[in-house]
Write an enzyme that holds these catalytic residues in place. Structure first.
Site, PDB file in Angstrom:
ATOM      1  NE  ARG A   1      -3.772  -2.133  -0.057  1.00  0.00           N
ATOM      2  CZ  ARG A   1      -3.428  -3.302  -0.622  1.00  0.00           C
ATOM      3  NH1 ARG A   1      -2.297  -3.450  -1.271  1.00  0.00           N
ATOM      4  NH2 ARG A   1      -4.251  -4.335  -0.574  1.00  0.00           N
TER       5      ARG A   1
ATOM      6  CB  SER B   1      -9.071  -1.186   4.391  1.00  0.00           C
ATOM      7  OG  SER B   1      -9.728  -2.289   3.842  1.00  0.00           O
TER       8      SER B   1
ATOM      9  CD  GLU C   1      -5.180   0.663   2.660  1.00  0.00           C
ATOM     10  OE1 GLU C   1      -5.101  -0.339   3.396  1.00  0.00           O
ATOM     11  OE2 GLU C   1      -5.797   0.656   1.589  1.00  0.00           O
TER      12      GLU C   1
HETATM   13  C1  LIG Z   1     -15.503   1.221  -1.320  1.00  0.00           C
HETATM   14  C2  LIG Z   1     -14.000   1.291  -1.416  1.00  0.00           C
HETATM   15  C3  LIG Z   1     -13.275   0.134  -1.619  1.00  0.00           C
HETATM   16  C4  LIG Z   1     -11.880   0.182  -1.712  1.00  0.00           C
HETATM   17  N1  LIG Z   1     -11.188  -0.968  -1.921  1.00  0.00           N
HETATM   18  C5  LIG Z   1      -9.856  -0.919  -2.011  1.00  0.00           C
HETATM   19  C6  LIG Z   1      -9.099  -2.127  -2.238  1.00  0.00           C
HETATM   20  O1  LIG Z   1      -9.646  -3.208  -2.377  1.00  0.00           O
HETATM   21  N2  LIG Z   1      -7.758  -2.027  -2.308  1.00  0.00           N
HETATM   22  C7  LIG Z   1      -7.116  -0.828  -2.175  1.00  0.00           C
HETATM   23  O2  LIG Z   1      -5.873  -0.807  -2.272  1.00  0.00           O
HETATM   24  N3  LIG Z   1      -7.787   0.308  -1.977  1.00  0.00           N
HETATM   25  C8  LIG Z   1      -9.127   0.301  -1.881  1.00  0.00           C
HETATM   26  N4  LIG Z   1      -9.826   1.467  -1.670  1.00  0.00           N
HETATM   27  C9  LIG Z   1      -9.094   2.730  -1.478  1.00  0.00           C
HETATM   28  C10 LIG Z   1      -8.869   3.543  -2.763  1.00  0.00           C
HETATM   29  O3  LIG Z   1      -9.913   3.341  -3.697  1.00  0.00           O
HETATM   30  C11 LIG Z   1      -7.527   3.230  -3.441  1.00  0.00           C
HETATM   31  O4  LIG Z   1      -6.443   3.518  -2.568  1.00  0.00           O
HETATM   32  C12 LIG Z   1      -7.361   4.025  -4.728  1.00  0.00           C
HETATM   33  O5  LIG Z   1      -6.256   3.530  -5.406  1.00  0.00           O
HETATM   34  C13 LIG Z   1      -7.163   5.527  -4.485  1.00  0.00           C
HETATM   35  O6  LIG Z   1      -7.257   6.191  -5.744  1.00  0.00           O
HETATM   36  P1  LIG Z   1      -7.815   7.670  -5.855  1.00  0.00           P
HETATM   37  O7  LIG Z   1      -7.722   8.084  -7.267  1.00  0.00           O
HETATM   38  O8  LIG Z   1      -9.152   7.777  -5.226  1.00  0.00           O
HETATM   39  O9  LIG Z   1      -6.735   8.452  -4.986  1.00  0.00           O
HETATM   40  P2  LIG Z   1      -6.991   9.678  -4.003  1.00  0.00           P
HETATM   41  O10 LIG Z   1      -7.790   9.236  -2.832  1.00  0.00           O
HETATM   42  O11 LIG Z   1      -7.507  10.831  -4.766  1.00  0.00           O
HETATM   43  O12 LIG Z   1      -5.513   9.971  -3.534  1.00  0.00           O
HETATM   44  C14 LIG Z   1      -4.824   9.062  -2.692  1.00  0.00           C
HETATM   45  C15 LIG Z   1      -3.361   9.525  -2.623  1.00  0.00           C
HETATM   46  O13 LIG Z   1      -2.789   9.371  -3.920  1.00  0.00           O
HETATM   47  C16 LIG Z   1      -2.221  10.603  -4.343  1.00  0.00           C
HETATM   48  N5  LIG Z   1      -2.382  10.717  -5.790  1.00  0.00           N
HETATM   49  C17 LIG Z   1      -3.495  10.518  -6.530  1.00  0.00           C
HETATM   50  N6  LIG Z   1      -3.225  10.718  -7.836  1.00  0.00           N
HETATM   51  C18 LIG Z   1      -1.930  11.090  -7.911  1.00  0.00           C
HETATM   52  C19 LIG Z   1      -1.061  11.471  -8.988  1.00  0.00           C
HETATM   53  N7  LIG Z   1      -1.476  11.499 -10.249  1.00  0.00           N
HETATM   54  N8  LIG Z   1       0.209  11.787  -8.687  1.00  0.00           N
HETATM   55  C20 LIG Z   1       0.658  11.763  -7.414  1.00  0.00           C
HETATM   56  N9  LIG Z   1      -0.110  11.435  -6.353  1.00  0.00           N
HETATM   57  C21 LIG Z   1      -1.386  11.095  -6.601  1.00  0.00           C
HETATM   58  C22 LIG Z   1      -3.004  11.680  -3.608  1.00  0.00           C
HETATM   59  O14 LIG Z   1      -2.247  12.887  -3.553  1.00  0.00           O
HETATM   60  C23 LIG Z   1      -3.218  11.012  -2.254  1.00  0.00           C
HETATM   61  O15 LIG Z   1      -2.085  11.147  -1.445  1.00  0.00           O
HETATM   62  C24 LIG Z   1     -11.216   1.436  -1.583  1.00  0.00           C
HETATM   63  C25 LIG Z   1     -11.961   2.608  -1.379  1.00  0.00           C
HETATM   64  C26 LIG Z   1     -13.341   2.530  -1.303  1.00  0.00           C
HETATM   65  C27 LIG Z   1     -14.136   3.808  -1.114  1.00  0.00           C
END
Ligand SMILES: Cc1cc2nc3c(=O)[nH]c(=O)nc-3n(C[C@H](O)[C@H](O)[C@H](O)COP(=O)(O)OP(=O)(O)OC[C@H]3O[C@@H](n4cnc5c(N)ncnc54)[C@H](O)[C@@H]3O)c2cc1C
Length: 287
Positions: free
Chosen positions: A164, A212, A282
């Site tokens: 992660r 999570s 996380e």
């Molecule tokens: C219902 C649900 C289920 C989920 N299941 C999982 C799962 O099974 N496994 C899992 O790992 N996660 C899970 N997640 C968490 C989440 O979806 C993941 O971590 C996802 O990859 C985050 O992507 P995001 O675009 O929403 O990032 P954001 O929440 O927008 O950002 C997260 C971090 O990434 C950084 N970031 C985003 N884009 C960039 C970029 N282009 N350059 C640099 N930094 C960047 C942001 O600055 C921030 O620090 C879940 C979330 C939900 C709501």
């Protein structure tokens, strides 16, 4: 051209549906605009934050006093076939649902486990998102980043990713290349749907949440410990430990970011007192 909005409510951009306002906010459509927005923030002497779909994120109730740059309109994706292998190149803002939909239509295997993770590719790489025994870096071949005013291609071997954690702190992810495998449409679709079924059965998807809350490892499964300590259902303000999945906190109505952080704190303290285990969040907080 990048257009800055002011006082944008971050609750409209975060899956937890809470938090304060961003002083400045923009949505960029491509890599050039992303870099332009970063330069603009620097010119304005403001800090900036790159936002994907906000599905692993909290914004303080006091807001973010800088420029939030949303990548979700960066939607370029291309595929190249080499015999059984398929090379997918996509912008940071392409969401995993869109990628998975395309992969199913074309019969391409590898990312089925990620069907249902609601984030962008950039967010998934930054977090090294994973599920059901897989993680995104298994399939990444390179990541294009913007760092110290330059665009650079980092091969997977040069990236220090771990559980992660994509090992790219301080770097802006522009796009990435993934190596996948040809398969049959039905096989890919069936696998995707079986993973989605598991999610629907086990996760509280009817409330705003951010997946999570705590990191797990081979020895520590936070949801099991939290459940054993009877913490399911504990509420602070509008934040509640999900009754369906103890590893999730849900917003049951008008939760503040402080409610969620206080609940995280409470869980950490109770778990530490009972087991001496320090649960590591996380979820990220915009700073
Ligand atoms: C219902 C649900 C289920 C989920 N299941 C999982 C799962 O099974 N496994 C899992 O790992 N996660 C899970 N997640 C968490 C989440 O979806 C993941 O971590 C996802 O990859 C985050 O992507 P995001 O675009 O929403 O990032 P954001 O929440 O927008 O950002 C997260 C971090 O990434 C950084 N970031 C985003 N884009 C960039 C970029 N282009 N350059 C640099 N930094 C960047 C942001 O600055 C921030 O620090 C879940 C979330 C939900 C709501």
């Amino acid at each position: 051209m990048v257009v800055l909005k002011s006082y944008e409510p971050m609750k409209n951009h975060l899956s937890f549906a809470c938090g304060g306002y961003a002083k400045f906010f923009c949505e960029v459509k491509n890599i050039n605009e992303l870099i332009e927005a970063i330069k603009l923030a620097k010119k304005l002497r403001r800090k900036f934050f790159v936002l994907g779909k906000g599905t692993n994120l909290l914004c303080p109730d006091e807001g973010y006093n800088g420029v939030v740059i949303s990548t979700r309109k960066m939607q370029n994706i291309s595929l190249t076939k080499y015999n059984e292998k398929v090379f997918v190149e996509a912008d940071a803002g392409v969401d995993l649902f869109k990628i998975n939909k395309l992969l199913a239509e074309l019969g391409i295997s590898g990312l089925e486990w990620s069907y249902g993770i609601p984030g962008t590719l950039g967010g998934a790489i930054f977090m090294n998102a994973g599920a059901y025994g897989h993680e995104i870096f298994e399939f990444v071949s390179y990541v294009d980043i913007y760092y110290r005013g330059k665009i650079k291609r980092l091969k997977k071997e040069k990236i220090n990713f771990s559980y992660r954690n994509g090992g790219l702190n301080g770097k802006i992810i522009l796009s990435a290349g993934l190596m996948l495998t040809s398969n049959k449409f039905e096989a890919v679709k069936e696998k995707q749907l079986s993973f989605m079924k598991k999610r629907i059965e086990t996760q509280p998807l009817n409330y705003p949440n951010a997946g999570s809350i705590f990191k797990r490892n081979e020895k520590i499964i936070p949801a099991q410990i939290i459940d054993k300590l009877g913490l399911k259902g504990v509420i602070i303000g509008g934040a509640k430990v999900s009754e369906k999945h103890a590893g999730f906190i849900v917003n049951i109505g008008n939760a503040t970011t402080k409610n969620i952080l206080d609940l995280i704190d409470l869980i950490q303290k109770k778990v530490y007192d009972a087991t001496k285990i320090k649960l590591e969040p996380e979820i990220k907080i915009m700073k």
